[in-house]
Design an enzyme around this catalytic site. Structure first.
Site, mmCIF file in Angstrom:
data_model
loop_
_atom_site.group_PDB
_atom_site.id
_atom_site.type_symbol
_atom_site.label_atom_id
_atom_site.label_comp_id
_atom_site.label_asym_id
_atom_site.label_seq_id
_atom_site.Cartn_x
_atom_site.Cartn_y
_atom_site.Cartn_z
ATOM 1 N N LYS A 111 -11.615 0.426 11.799
ATOM 2 C CA LYS A 111 -11.850 0.871 10.442
ATOM 3 C C LYS A 111 -13.053 0.097 9.903
ATOM 4 C CE LYS A 111 -8.028 -1.962 8.568
ATOM 5 N NZ LYS A 111 -7.153 -2.394 9.667
ATOM 6 N N ASP A 123 -12.217 -6.654 2.874
ATOM 7 C CA ASP A 123 -11.295 -7.752 3.186
ATOM 8 C C ASP A 123 -11.959 -8.842 4.027
ATOM 9 O OD1 ASP A 123 -11.469 -6.339 5.581
ATOM 10 O OD2 ASP A 123 -9.408 -6.805 6.146
ATOM 11 N N ASP A 128 -13.036 -4.762 7.576
ATOM 12 C CA ASP A 128 -12.649 -3.407 7.994
ATOM 13 C C ASP A 128 -11.917 -2.630 6.907
ATOM 14 O OD1 ASP A 128 -10.401 -4.978 8.222
ATOM 15 O OD2 ASP A 128 -9.950 -4.444 10.311
ATOM 16 N N ARG A 129 -11.562 -3.300 5.807
ATOM 17 C CA ARG A 129 -10.881 -2.572 4.720
ATOM 18 C C ARG A 129 -11.832 -2.296 3.566
ATOM 19 N NH1 ARG A 129 -4.759 -4.636 3.920
ATOM 20 N NH2 ARG A 129 -4.258 -4.842 6.131
ATOM 21 N N ASP A 182 -12.238 -9.609 7.200
ATOM 22 C CA ASP A 182 -13.061 -9.280 8.367
ATOM 23 C C ASP A 182 -13.843 -7.977 8.208
ATOM 24 O OD1 ASP A 182 -10.715 -7.775 8.459
ATOM 25 O OD2 ASP A 182 -10.743 -7.637 10.642
ATOM 26 N N SER A 205 -7.962 -11.355 9.268
ATOM 27 C CA SER A 205 -8.234 -10.221 8.394
ATOM 28 C C SER A 205 -7.933 -10.477 6.920
ATOM 29 C CB SER A 205 -7.469 -9.007 8.913
ATOM 30 O OG SER A 205 -7.837 -7.886 8.190
ATOM 31 N N HIS A 206 -6.957 -9.759 6.373
ATOM 32 C CA HIS A 206 -6.698 -9.850 4.935
ATOM 33 C C HIS A 206 -5.828 -11.055 4.583
ATOM 34 C CE1 HIS A 206 -3.302 -7.766 6.720
ATOM 35 N NE2 HIS A 206 -2.578 -8.191 5.704
HETATM 36 C C1 VG1 Z 1 -1.272 -4.072 7.945
HETATM 37 C C2 VG1 Z 1 -1.474 -2.652 7.455
HETATM 38 C C3 VG1 Z 1 -1.993 -1.782 8.576
HETATM 39 C C4 VG1 Z 1 -3.285 -2.393 9.144
HETATM 40 C C5 VG1 Z 1 -3.024 -3.825 9.564
HETATM 41 C C6 VG1 Z 1 -4.279 -4.521 10.019
HETATM 42 O O1 VG1 Z 1 -0.284 -4.104 8.957
HETATM 43 O O2 VG1 Z 1 -0.281 -2.135 6.935
HETATM 44 O O3 VG1 Z 1 -2.213 -0.481 8.095
HETATM 45 O O4 VG1 Z 1 -3.740 -1.652 10.237
HETATM 46 O O5 VG1 Z 1 -2.494 -4.574 8.468
HETATM 47 O O6 VG1 Z 1 -5.244 -4.510 9.028
HETATM 48 P P1 VG1 Z 1 1.237 -4.514 8.683
HETATM 49 O O7 VG1 Z 1 1.899 -4.522 10.024
HETATM 50 O O8 VG1 Z 1 1.175 -5.854 8.020
HETATM 51 O O9 VG1 Z 1 1.776 -3.490 7.737
HETATM 52 V V1 VG1 Z 1 -6.358 -5.750 8.942
HETATM 53 O O10 VG1 Z 1 -7.546 -5.302 7.936
HETATM 54 O O11 VG1 Z 1 -5.330 -7.014 8.366
HETATM 55 O O12 VG1 Z 1 -6.763 -6.074 10.499
HETATM 56 CO CO CO Z 2 -9.108 -6.450 8.120
#
Ligand code: VG1
Ligand code: CO
Length: 543
Positions: free
Chosen positions: A376, A277, A281-282, A279, A113-114
């Site tokens: 998302k 981001d 979803d953001r 993948d 993801s991010h």
């Molecule tokens: C983070 C965000 C959370 C989100 C998750 C996955 O998690 O705070 O809101 O759902 O990333 O997003 P954490 O545990 O690091 O706070 V994604 O777009 O990275 O799948």
């Molecule tokens: Co993501």
């Protein structure tokens, strides 16, 4: 027979976090590491024989290798069909869409993801169930349990499948179908949003920039914005997914999407700016010289639901993750619907959506989406905003300012302290918890503590309980300080501090968020001893 059982030994670190298993590429490259996790996953599912598995990822380094391994293991474990996206490119929301549309048994999304990508950075794998949503904790914990005792995996001894060409390859009763990972998603968007209205918006001279950060949404955004809606070529920048995201950190926020932010605050800023981001979803939403806080974005989308044809009949309810600001609650109250509060992570919204309790969900971490899928959805949020802009014909800043005047402003910010020592981070959290009893009723600056606790959640649909979801300091006036440790990082610990203060007075709504929250920021530091315990004077990322 060409199916092999390969002896292996367990790894002790395969517990999925907030969203799947994320590790450095070098960890995934260890012999049997990916295979073990995939086998532990398959072992924890029952009834896969002859069923369909959807497979794709965000195009980051190691995607190609992992895809070939998973195809061979799916065959060996009895799946009947693997639907793999062309070139492996499939955004998380598109994966959710395809799993639902073709009634697949589930899907595997290869993404961290991010998190940054490339040989020296992160890789990840997550499993989604037949509703298209992230596997609930019941499943992720079962995978982890199995991974700890796994001693072999099954894999087919076949050639790699060419995933650059659309079409089917048959291997006995097993089929690999290479499909276009973009089209089904675009079709779904057309059922929710009126593309002809959006075309008119662009034809009227409306301008935007979409920064895909060299990650997965480039092809989706180009197809939709430039090809379908007639936005000029070049509206989408950094639109080709690259294995290392061109060295960028694919996290759409004020720090990592700085080029876009600078452009939107520069002399030639367009009307609207957005980024997504790794993948897809953001989303980050910007106006001309204006940044929309994600919690506000959720509230604005909900308040303007009539702007989009797919939502015009009304919302069933809203859900937000606990640290997300309470701006959405104000909208829910005004609409006479419920606003649910869940732990962090999209997996907690699935049951509420499946039970028709909520239509729109959001997280402060730039995540917004609806029950059209079970993830998302960055491009969806951008299209929703475009609908609002098309129907209101006001600027982004006018729309948000107007929202605050109507509902009050929830000043909000998140301060991240990245790469801190895990022992120090755990100590900080434990120390806070030891203060709960004495904090109740305590005066901190101008604020009085109402509740100090560690957030726990009982799922209203299946009764499952999740504890330890973040330390909450809730004040009597509705202001909040929340402390959480991230569950998506791959080295050290990340402390997230969430700050919120409600301001109903329209004369006081135009401050900079950091100044408006400065007293709470100081209280948060003093209470937790952030600077002294982490050695960091300032957060690494402020959103
Ligand atoms: C983070 C965000 C959370 C989100 C998750 C996955 O998690 O705070 O809101 O759902 O990333 O997003 P954490 O545990 O690091 O706070 V994604 O777009 O990275 O799948
Ligand atoms: Co993501």
């Amino acid at each position: 027979m060409f199916i092999k059982t390969v002896a292996s030994t367990p790894f002790s670190d395969q517990r999925p976090g907030t969203s799947g298993l994320r590790k450095k590429v070098s960890v995934f490259e260890q012999p049997n590491y990916l295979e073990n996790f995939v086998q532990a996953l398959f072992n924890s599912l029952s009834g896969v024989t002859g069923k369909t598995l959807v497979l794709g990822g965000d195009g980051r380094y190691y995607n190609d290798t992992a895809i070939q391994t998973i195809i061979k293991m799916a065959l060996a474990n009895g799946f009947g069909r693997v639907m793999v996206a062309k070139d492996g490119i499939l955004s998380t929301p598109a994966a959710s869409c395809v799993i639902r549309k073709y009634q697949a048994f589930g899907g595997i999304i290869l993404s961290a993801s991010h998190n940054p990508g490339g040989k020296d950075d992160d890789f990840g794998i997550k499993y989604n169930t037949s509703n298209g949503g992230p596997a609930p904790e019941k499943i992720t914990e079962a995978i982890y349990a199995r991974s700890k005792t796994l001693n072999s995996y099954r894999i087919a001894d076949i050639d790699d499948v060419d995933i650059s060409v659309l079409g089917e390859t048959k291997i006995g009763d097993f089929t690999v179908e290479v499909f276009d990972g973009i089209s089904d998603y675009v079709e779904l968007m057309k059922t929710l949003f009126d593309f002809s209205d959006l075309k008119k918006l662009f034809a009227s001279g409306f301008t935007m920039r979409y920064d895909a950060l060299n990650a997965v949404t480039g092809p989706y955004a180009r197809r939709i914005l430039e090809e379908e809606l007639g936005a000029p070529k070049g509206t989408v920048v950094n639109g080709t997914p690259l294995p290392d995201f061109g060295g960028k950190h694919p996290d759409p926020n004020l720090t990592y999407a700085k080029d876009l932010v600078d452009y939107m605050f520069g002399d030639n800023a367009p009307d609207f700016g957005a980024a997504s981001d790794g993948d897809g979803d953001r989303n980050m939403i910007l106006g001309n010289h204006f940044y929309v806080n994600p919690s506000d974005s959720l509230a604005v989308i909900c308040a303007n639901y009539q702007s989009a044809k797919g939502y015009a009949d009304g919302l069933l309810g809203i859900a937000r993750s606990m640290p997300t600001s309470q701006a959405a609650n104000k909208v829910a109250d005004a609409l006479g619907i419920k606003c649910y509060e869940t732990p962090t992570g999209w997996k907690f919204f699935g049951n509420l959506m499946d039970a028709d309790k909520v239509t729109i969900c959001g997280e402060e971490s730039f995540g917004t989406g609806s029950n059209h899928i079970r993830e998302k959805d960055g491009v969806w949020a951008v299209l929703f905003w475009l609908n609002i802009l098309a129907s209101r014909r006001q600027s982004v800043s006018e729309i948000v300012t107007d929202h605050w005047q109507k509902f009050g402003r929830n000043y909000y910010s998140r301060h991240d302290y990245e790469g801190i020592d895990s022992t120090a981070a755990n100590g900080l959290m434990e120390n806070l918890q030891s203060k709960f009893a004495s904090l109740k009723g305590a005066k901190l600056g101008d604020y009085t503590v109402d509740i100090a606790d560690n957030f726990a959640y009982i799922d209203p649909i299946d009764g499952s309980e999740t504890t330890n979801q973040g330390v909450r300091i809730l004040f009597t006036d509705g202001s909040r300080i929340i402390y959480r440790l991230s569950g998506t990082g791959t080295s050290g610990a990340t402390l997230r501090v969430y700050l919120e203060k409600y301001e109903p007075d329209t004369a006081k709504q135009n401050q900079d968020a950091q100044s408006a929250l400065s007293d709470l920021i100081k209280i948060a530091d003093d209470l937790a001893g952030i600077a002294s315990r982490t050695g960091m004077e300032k957060p690494t990322v402020i959103t």
